[in-house]
Enzyme design. Structure first.
Site, PDB file in Angstrom:
ATOM      1  N   LYS A   1       0.840  -1.202   0.000  1.00  0.00           N
ATOM      2  CA  LYS A   1       0.000   0.000   0.000  1.00  0.00           C
ATOM      3  C   LYS A   1       0.878   1.257   0.000  1.00  0.00           C
ATOM      4  O   LYS A   1       0.570   2.245  -0.659  1.00  0.00           O
ATOM      5  CB  LYS A   1      -0.941  -0.014   1.214  1.00  0.00           C
ATOM      6  CG  LYS A   1      -2.040  -1.069   1.066  1.00  0.00           C
ATOM      7  CD  LYS A   1      -2.765  -1.373   2.368  1.00  0.00           C
ATOM      8  CE  LYS A   1      -3.693  -2.572   2.198  1.00  0.00           C
ATOM      9  NZ  LYS A   1      -4.307  -3.039   3.438  1.00  0.00           N
TER      10      LYS A   1
ATOM     11  N   ASP B   1     -10.844   2.877   4.557  1.00  0.00           N
ATOM     12  CA  ASP B   1     -11.025   1.426   4.516  1.00  0.00           C
ATOM     13  C   ASP B   1     -12.505   1.059   4.735  1.00  0.00           C
ATOM     14  O   ASP B   1     -12.896  -0.091   4.584  1.00  0.00           O
ATOM     15  CB  ASP B   1     -10.174   0.778   5.627  1.00  0.00           C
ATOM     16  CG  ASP B   1      -9.306  -0.343   5.094  1.00  0.00           C
ATOM     17  OD1 ASP B   1      -9.311  -0.561   3.874  1.00  0.00           O
ATOM     18  OD2 ASP B   1      -8.630  -0.994   5.915  1.00  0.00           O
TER      19      ASP B   1
ATOM     20  N   GLN C   1      -3.969  -1.792   9.720  1.00  0.00           N
ATOM     21  CA  GLN C   1      -3.916  -3.114   9.099  1.00  0.00           C
ATOM     22  C   GLN C   1      -4.437  -4.190  10.067  1.00  0.00           C
ATOM     23  O   GLN C   1      -4.039  -4.251  11.216  1.00  0.00           O
ATOM     24  CB  GLN C   1      -2.466  -3.436   8.693  1.00  0.00           C
ATOM     25  CG  GLN C   1      -2.298  -4.728   7.931  1.00  0.00           C
ATOM     26  CD  GLN C   1      -2.982  -4.707   6.564  1.00  0.00           C
ATOM     27  OE1 GLN C   1      -2.881  -3.742   5.820  1.00  0.00           O
ATOM     28  NE2 GLN C   1      -3.699  -5.770   6.235  1.00  0.00           N
TER      29      GLN C   1
END
Ligand code: NAP
Length: 291
Positions: A54, A121, A98
């Site tokens: 990412k 997200d 994450q």
């Protein structure tokens, strides 16, 4: 193979080119550099690889990327404090923590703590709720990527029967909500491990999406001839290769169009995170989206 291949890698390349152009324009015209913060707690090797990818994606399109690495024994209070700091940081437009987090940390609490303005997200329950009431803010990256793949393949979802296998908050459930938004107008069946006669349900689909995590789950007899098949699953085969949930070789002889694994949904997921970061940067600064 008779089905058309839906090339996610190529579509992702095109979209990234567009995102990079828009970042360049924002830098020049608006003096804005979109910024993404990615938080990695602990040293799970797979998570480290994902965060690294990412980070590289951001660099490639000109988005400023801040990677924050914390030790596995980070306390909930310290992680909370970091998220609050990132919420307040003006140069940060998107925040990604994450997953999975180490067991002692509360994932849901962290998701709830991320500011809805920076929830690229799309895992904050507020963001999910806004989608569920038909007024979305951010679209979660994998289902957003699926929508883009369908559009790219020329699949009109209006009035179409779509079967989504898998009801996770990450993929299946938000995808079902997105497909039933006004304008997309699909008739969606959300299947899961308790669905009776999955094969018969799948055969009703004009569009079949598999998001389970079980290699070979979708076989050719479950696919209506000519249907579009989107394979979200990622599984390791015995020889270590990456495979989806769909028996690709056999289903490609029946389907009208199909995504490969790898090279289908995966590259799109990463690209939609960049798109969401760009969107967050624009919204936070009151900038118009280009035509
Ligand atoms: P998840 O949270 O484990 O959810 C799996 C879903 O599949 C659950 O709803 C489960 O039903 C359902 N299921 C399990 N066995 C089934 C069966 N035999 N028949 C029908 N449904 C069944 O997984 P996830 O996070 O959604 O991920 C799904 C897959 O997509 C995984 O392979 C993951 O690696 C992959 N993925 C790929 C990307 C990408 O970018 N390519 C992104 C995210 C995820 P119940 O709810 O009844 O348990």
């Amino acid at each position: 193979m008779t089905a058309d291949l839906i090339d996610g890698k190529e579509l992702a390349r095109q979209l990234r080119g567009r995102i990079a152009d828009e970042v360049t324009r924002m830098r020049a015209d608006d003096d804005v550099i979109p910024g993404l913060a990615a938080v990695l707690v602990g040293d799970d090797p797979a998570s480290r690889i994902y965060v690294g990818m990412k980070h590289r994606d951001c660099m490639e399109v000109g988005i400023a990327s801040r990677m924050v690495e914390l030790p596995a024994d980070t306390s909930q209070a310290d992680l909370d404090a970091l998220v609050e700091e990132l919420n307040a940081a003006d140069e940060i437009d998107g925040i990604l923590v994450q997953l999975p987090l180490p067991d002692h940390l509360d994932e849901r609490r962290i998701q709830e703590l991320i500011s809805p303005d920076k929830d690229v997200d799309a895992l904050n329950p507020y963001t999910a709720g806004r989608l569920a009431i038909g007024d979305p803010t951010f679209l979660s990256c994998t289902p957003y990527g699926v929508l883009e793949l369908l559009a790219h393949a020329g699949v009109d979802t209006v009035g179409a029967n779509v079967v989504v296998i898998g009801r996770s908050n990450l993929v299946g459930r938000p995808l079902a909500n997105m497909l039933t938004l006004k304008g997309r107008d699909a008739t969606v069946t959300l299947a899961h491990s308790r669905t009776r006669d999955l094969a018969a349900v799948c055969r009703t689909a004009d569009v079949l999406v598999a998001a389970v995590g079980r290699a070979g789950l979708v076989t050719a007899d479950m696919v209506r001839p000519g249907a579009t098949v989107i394979d979200v699953g990622t599984n390791r085969a015995d020889d270590g290769s990456l495979v989806g949930d769909v028996d690709f070789e056999a289903v490609a002889e029946v389907a009208g169009a199909i995504t490969p694994v790898p090279g289908g949904v995966g590259p799109m997921t990463r690209t939609m995170l960049l798109q969401n970061t760009l969107t967050a940067a624009r919204r936070r600064r009151g900038l118009e989206a280009p035509e």
